[in-house]
Design an enzyme around this catalytic site. Sequence first.
Site, PDB file in Angstrom:
ATOM      1  N   HIS A  39       0.798  -1.225   0.000  1.00 23.95           N
ATOM      2  CA  HIS A  39       0.000   0.000   0.000  1.00 23.95           C
ATOM      3  C   HIS A  39       0.831   1.277   0.000  1.00 23.95           C
ATOM      4  CE1 HIS A  39      -4.135  -1.207  -0.453  1.00 23.95           C
ATOM      5  NE2 HIS A  39      -3.548  -2.367  -0.282  1.00 23.95           N
ATOM      6  N   ARG A  82     -10.844   1.519  -4.231  1.00 22.09           N
ATOM      7  CA  ARG A  82     -10.470   0.863  -2.971  1.00 22.09           C
ATOM      8  C   ARG A  82     -10.914   1.810  -1.857  1.00 22.09           C
ATOM      9  NH1 ARG A  82      -5.366  -0.116  -6.015  1.00 22.09           N
ATOM     10  NH2 ARG A  82      -4.931  -2.344  -5.996  1.00 22.09           N
ATOM     11  N   ARG A 127     -15.635  -0.926  -4.492  1.00 27.75           N
ATOM     12  CA  ARG A 127     -15.363  -2.182  -3.796  1.00 27.75           C
ATOM     13  C   ARG A 127     -15.695  -2.001  -2.320  1.00 27.75           C
ATOM     14  NH1 ARG A 127      -9.410  -4.565  -3.487  1.00 27.75           N
ATOM     15  NH2 ARG A 127      -9.034  -2.868  -2.040  1.00 27.75           N
ATOM     16  N   GLU A 171      -9.850 -13.367  -6.508  1.00 24.48           N
ATOM     17  CA  GLU A 171      -8.477 -13.193  -6.041  1.00 24.48           C
ATOM     18  C   GLU A 171      -8.043 -14.325  -5.107  1.00 24.48           C
ATOM     19  OE1 GLU A 171      -8.204  -9.247  -4.356  1.00 24.48           O
ATOM     20  OE2 GLU A 171     -10.108  -9.428  -3.303  1.00 24.48           O
ATOM     21  N   ASN A 195      -3.231  -9.111  -7.920  1.00 21.59           N
ATOM     22  CA  ASN A 195      -2.246  -8.916  -6.837  1.00 21.59           C
ATOM     23  C   ASN A 195      -2.393 -10.004  -5.777  1.00 21.59           C
ATOM     24  OD1 ASN A 195      -1.867  -6.585  -8.244  1.00 21.59           O
ATOM     25  ND2 ASN A 195      -2.890  -5.259  -6.770  1.00 21.59           N
ATOM     26  N   ASP A 196      -3.627 -10.201  -5.350  1.00 22.06           N
ATOM     27  CA  ASP A 196      -3.855 -11.244  -4.344  1.00 22.06           C
ATOM     28  C   ASP A 196      -3.882 -12.631  -4.965  1.00 22.06           C
ATOM     29  OD1 ASP A 196      -3.961 -10.073  -1.773  1.00 22.06           O
ATOM     30  OD2 ASP A 196      -5.809  -9.066  -2.345  1.00 22.06           O
ATOM     31  N   ARG A 237       2.718 -10.895  -0.672  1.00 26.16           N
ATOM     32  CA  ARG A 237       2.932  -9.846  -1.674  1.00 26.16           C
ATOM     33  C   ARG A 237       3.694  -8.643  -1.151  1.00 26.16           C
ATOM     34  NH1 ARG A 237      -3.215  -7.464  -2.665  1.00 26.16           N
ATOM     35  NH2 ARG A 237      -2.347  -5.416  -2.931  1.00 26.16           N
ATOM     36  N   CYS A 277      -8.391  -6.051 -12.523  1.00 29.65           N
ATOM     37  CA  CYS A 277      -8.112  -4.814 -11.788  1.00 29.65           C
ATOM     38  C   CYS A 277      -6.833  -4.906 -10.966  1.00 29.65           C
ATOM     39  CB  CYS A 277      -9.291  -4.391 -10.930  1.00 29.65           C
ATOM     40  SG  CYS A 277      -9.664  -5.562  -9.619  1.00 29.65           S
TER      41      CYS A 277
HETATM   42  C1  PEP Z   1      -5.830  -7.235  -6.174  1.00 30.10           C
HETATM   43  O1  PEP Z   1      -5.714  -7.991  -5.206  1.00 30.10           O
HETATM   44  O2  PEP Z   1      -5.356  -7.481  -7.297  1.00 30.10           O
HETATM   45  C2  PEP Z   1      -6.536  -5.968  -6.041  1.00 30.10           C
HETATM   46  C3  PEP Z   1      -6.806  -5.231  -7.094  1.00 30.10           C
HETATM   47  O3  PEP Z   1      -6.891  -5.548  -4.794  1.00 30.10           O
HETATM   48  P1  PEP Z   1      -5.866  -4.982  -3.710  1.00 30.10           P
HETATM   49  O4  PEP Z   1      -4.554  -4.670  -4.395  1.00 30.10           O
HETATM   50  O5  PEP Z   1      -6.497  -3.784  -3.137  1.00 30.10           O
HETATM   51  O6  PEP Z   1      -5.766  -6.113  -2.750  1.00 30.10           O
HETATM   52 MG    MG Z   2      -6.917  -7.750  -3.472  1.00 30.84          MG
END
Ligand code: PEP
Ligand code: MG
Length: 612
Positions: free
Chosen positions: A199, A306, A342, A441, A464-465, A475, A512
């Site tokens: 983040h 987000r 979301r 995810e 990402n997840d 991650r 996304c």
């Molecule tokens: C993801 O997990 O790819 C995603 C878009 O959500 P975040 O990065 O907020 O977990």
């Molecule tokens: Mg995510």
Amino acid sequence: MVISEKKSNSILKGISASPGIAIGSVYILDRAKPCILRHGITDSHIENEISRFKQALEKSKLQLNEVREKAKKGLGANHLYILDAHIMILKDAALIENTIHIIRGKKVNAEWALKESMEGFLKKFEEITDEYISSRKKDIEEAVYRVLRNMIGYHQESLADLEEPVIIVAHDLTPSDTIQMKREKVLGFATDAGGKTSHTGIMASAFEIPAVVGLKNITEKVKNGDLIIVDGIDGSVLLNPHEDSFQLFLKKQQRFKFYEKELLKAKDLPAITKDGQRVKLMSNIEYSDEVNLAVGYGAEGIGLYRTEYLYINKEVLPTEEEHFLDYKKVATCIKDSYSIIRTLDLGGDKFVFDQKSDNENNPALGLRGIRLCMDRVDIFKAQLKGILRASKYGKLKLMYPMISGIDELREANQILKDVKDELRFKGIPFDPDIEVGAMIETPSASLIIDLLSNEVEFFSIGTNDLIQYTLAIDRINEQVAYLYQPLHPAVLRTLKNIISSAEKSGKPVSICGMMGSDPIHTLIILGMGHIESISMDPHSIPKIKKFIRRIKYEDAVRVADEVLKLGSIKEIKEYLNKEMPRIYPEDIKGYKLSDNSTFTNKKGEVSRLQYI
Ligand code: PEP
Ligand code: MG
């Protein structure tokens, strides 16, 4: 700008998290806890220690009040709760009296007495079952450590205090750091911790601040005032540059800005391949004011809002009204398209929500996202009501994060239905046909798309997840960042399975996660089937648009088919190394696919194709 006498010119490699080049002086944000030692004192020193303690207390309150005043101007009153809480803690009579009591009774130095006093308090907090109260432990520690630093002469740091533009060097940044900082005074970030999708990185990108994360030990290598260059394009940091390196980076900075401007000229053109395949390019945003920035980069809508930042640095949870006003802003700004809100995804690697989630051994697998919402239906309902009410002012869709099974999805939908009934009963208008989607995810969700498709109107893949959980790679852990490989065959097969299953079920699927902001990954994903939209950080949109407009869909399909047949990342990279220059010669000549999946030249520079 003073170029360092030392001219060490050493380079540290990290992970690029937000593009651009920042050149400036180091400001170390020192979050380390000072080491407090116990000293015995004689009777004649007791009053002196008590007075040192009281002076440090006063100084700390003064500092906090100053920070508060400065932050108030920049942020408005509703972000100041944390600072207020710290001031209150420093006024606490029990804490003060107990510290003085320890100094007198045990004849110890003031620092030790305060530390002992704080630890006694924290212990009592552990026995309190009220989640809210026990979650204030961190505030107590932070406030007390401020006093301790003042007693032993440490410099106090707050990003709200910045007077000159600087580059922030820190182990990591907390959400309260980013909230407090004056954006115009922060040229760049360089942190020990974090990964591409952490983040800190996501926020740097949202604030358009060049950032390199995962540098492991940069905080040990620099001191305040050192000149450094943060290269958010190649993911490196140059310490104390030579004059010639300095000039090179100045030129690189100008080239990057020029390239960005060039890309922006095409921002209003559609993302369509040479053979006519169209895909919508949307933006991910972290806070509602970012919508205009996203539109400025050519976003055709918001593919992922987000909403976690609505919950950060708040003493109290956001009300339904706050949710409503925030989403209404987004709904009204996006006129000809839609925005996907979301529902909250707190917990896990995001921000700690409360005591319960703070104590988890395995937070990424714990009470986060939709699980947290099922546990705290009151919080979930307030957000759903806000979203529904705002849906009257522009096209909104809503999406649940971290879905892992059908029961959870049904439960969420039941709560949504209850909330709709409640609004109807009260005569509050909303869009009754608001579309609901699930983020894909988790590996479990990826395997049951056919089942989930009966419960939702769309899917969006959170790569990402999905990569984190598929490969079992944290991650945000820089130690294993090298294993976080989007081109791993298991990830590619999972993506193919999701896209094909969604197609079969007749439900649109979008991306996304951050894979969508990398042209090579975009090429492969596009070739896997029909993708409704790709949502990414705003700055990546022009680059991806340029790429899509220069390739052929038939090439994307061929590449996707081929890579899916290959068994190792190495083979996939070798294949892409041969294929990419044919498909997209423009920015690839002289570059090779490196270990971190970027096209890099011999000097280690990333092809502008992959400027993030
Ligand atoms: C993801 O997990 O790819 C995603 C878009 O959500 P975040 O990065 O907020 O977990
Ligand atoms: Mg995510």
